[in-house]
Write an enzyme that holds these catalytic residues in place. Sequence first.
Site, PDB file in Angstrom:
ATOM      1  N   ASP A   1       1.015  -1.148  -0.109  1.00 46.99           N
ATOM      2  CA  ASP A   1       0.007  -0.258  -0.026  1.00 46.99           C
ATOM      3  C   ASP A   1       0.860   1.152  -0.182  1.00 46.99           C
ATOM      4  OD1 ASP A   1      -2.536   1.305   0.356  1.00 46.99           O
ATOM      5  OD2 ASP A   1      -2.426   1.166   2.417  1.00 46.99           O
TER       6      ASP A   1
ATOM      7  N   HIS B   1      -7.986   9.975   4.014  1.00 50.56           N
ATOM      8  CA  HIS B   1      -7.537   8.919   4.819  1.00 50.56           C
ATOM      9  C   HIS B   1      -7.642   9.567   6.214  1.00 50.56           C
ATOM     10  CE1 HIS B   1      -4.692   7.952   1.357  1.00 50.56           C
ATOM     11  NE2 HIS B   1      -5.119   6.707   1.780  1.00 50.56           N
TER      12      HIS B   1
ATOM     13  N   ARG C   1      -8.641  -0.042  12.953  1.00 50.71           N
ATOM     14  CA  ARG C   1      -8.122   0.417  14.053  1.00 50.71           C
ATOM     15  C   ARG C   1      -9.088   0.786  14.920  1.00 50.71           C
ATOM     16  NH1 ARG C   1      -3.257   4.162  11.454  1.00 50.71           N
ATOM     17  NH2 ARG C   1      -2.732   2.694   9.918  1.00 50.71           N
TER      18      ARG C   1
HETATM   19  P1  13P Z   1      -8.783   4.919   5.635  1.00 50.57           P
HETATM   20  O1  13P Z   1      -7.979   5.399   6.391  1.00 50.57           O
HETATM   21  O2  13P Z   1     -10.263   5.281   5.256  1.00 50.57           O
HETATM   22  O3  13P Z   1      -9.188   3.462   6.047  1.00 50.57           O
HETATM   23  O4  13P Z   1      -8.278   4.432   4.284  1.00 50.57           O
HETATM   24  C1  13P Z   1      -7.344   3.402   4.236  1.00 50.57           C
HETATM   25  C2  13P Z   1      -6.465   3.612   2.784  1.00 50.57           C
HETATM   26  O5  13P Z   1      -6.808   4.280   1.949  1.00 50.57           O
HETATM   27  C3  13P Z   1      -5.106   2.512   2.890  1.00 50.57           C
HETATM   28  O6  13P Z   1      -4.420   2.695   1.571  1.00 50.57           O
HETATM   29  O1  G3H Z   2      -3.064   5.078   3.474  1.00 56.31           O
HETATM   30  C1  G3H Z   2      -2.657   4.767   4.714  1.00 56.31           C
HETATM   31  C2  G3H Z   2      -2.967   3.669   5.283  1.00 56.31           C
HETATM   32  O2  G3H Z   2      -4.029   3.710   6.126  1.00 56.31           O
HETATM   33  C3  G3H Z   2      -1.832   3.230   6.067  1.00 56.31           C
HETATM   34  O3  G3H Z   2      -1.406   3.852   7.178  1.00 56.31           O
HETATM   35  O4  G3H Z   2       0.807   4.452   6.952  1.00 56.31           O
HETATM   36  O5  G3H Z   2      -0.354   4.473   9.361  1.00 56.31           O
HETATM   37  O6  G3H Z   2       0.292   2.493   8.178  1.00 56.31           O
HETATM   38  P1  G3H Z   2       0.000   3.875   7.850  1.00 56.31           P
HETATM   39 ZN    ZN Z   3      -4.618   4.838   0.869  1.00 56.41          ZN
END
Ligand code: 13P
Ligand code: G3H
Ligand code: ZN
Length: 326
Positions: free
Chosen positions: A93, A188, A269
């Site tokens: 991701d 996000h 979370r």
């Molecule tokens: P959320 O913060 O809405 O859960 O989005 C997660 C996300 O886009 C991870 O790439």
């Molecule tokens: O897009 C972001 C995701 O929610 C991942 O979050 O970088 O805190 O693991 P993180």
């Molecule tokens: Zn994302």
Amino acid sequence: MIVTTTELFKQAYGKYAVGAYNINNLEQVIGLFRGNLGKSKSNDEPEDASKAAPFIIQISRGARDYTDKRFLESMIRTAEQVFPEAIFAVHLDHGTEEVCYDCIDSGFYSSVMIDASHCPFEENIATTRRVVDRAHEKGIVVEAELGQLGGVEEDIVGSVKLTDPDQAAEFIEKSGCDSLAVAIGTSHGAFKFSGKQGLHFDCLEKIQAAVPANFPLVMHGSSSVPKEWVDRINNAGGAMKNASGVNEDEYNKAAKMGVCKINIDTDGRLVWCATHREFFRDHPEQFDLRPAGKLFMANYADYIVHKNTMLGSNGQLEAVREVLGK
Ligand code: 13P
Ligand code: G3H
Ligand code: ZN
């Protein structure tokens, strides 16, 4: 069994969205697998085919750094053995170019996201193209992003820039990416909207019309931030004022317009936080991590079943297995 996102998207396109869930620890992994197989209480519970779903496990750079990235691979490989019926993709991701190459070379990830969305258009294309060339050599597929979500993306704080439909078509052609994350009003984190805003379906409609037929689109920042879980956190000592998320009733409409992958991290979370806050509030004498962990795994599995119902992926696992011949 690990498959690529492309294999999952082919079957989902226009019908439902596949849930893409971020993981950081063992309890999340177990809850996620159980939920996607329609189990909640224990590994021995029989799978409920009417609830079982294909899914995507997402690993962020933050998750890879939380302890050591090798733990994540071991946990997922073990889950694959404990839950042999599961069909899922393992996805990086929000990768940088360097982290994408590390994942491509590892032989573990079935897909990576190169996120150069904060770069100028031509640079985003060029960076994505390099990652695509390297990934495709190894049969790995690539998600790219065009436009900018609000909120925090890994370490980048973004200001909103909706995806331009014409640019999307050009971007896909020149970069060769396999799926495209679009900015259509989500952001996000737990504080997405200040009022009654929702997704920009007008923008999504234009994007779907501009890109090649059946091209998979991705929606980041799609947690629904359920009031129930936010209230539970606040009633157990938390302080999350004005938290708000995507209306779950909009998932299905987005899926019908070509969104095949819906990213959910924040909701998981919230479930974790509420479960642990309530547990230790109600059992002040307790200091053992396992009772709370068990409760979280069950709550998270139930939440995944609920989320997959809203995404339309619930009950689709056997159809996917049949088509893939696996
Ligand atoms: P959320 O913060 O809405 O859960 O989005 C997660 C996300 O886009 C991870 O790439
Ligand atoms: O897009 C972001 C995701 O929610 C991942 O979050 O970088 O805190 O693991 P993180
Ligand atoms: Zn994302």
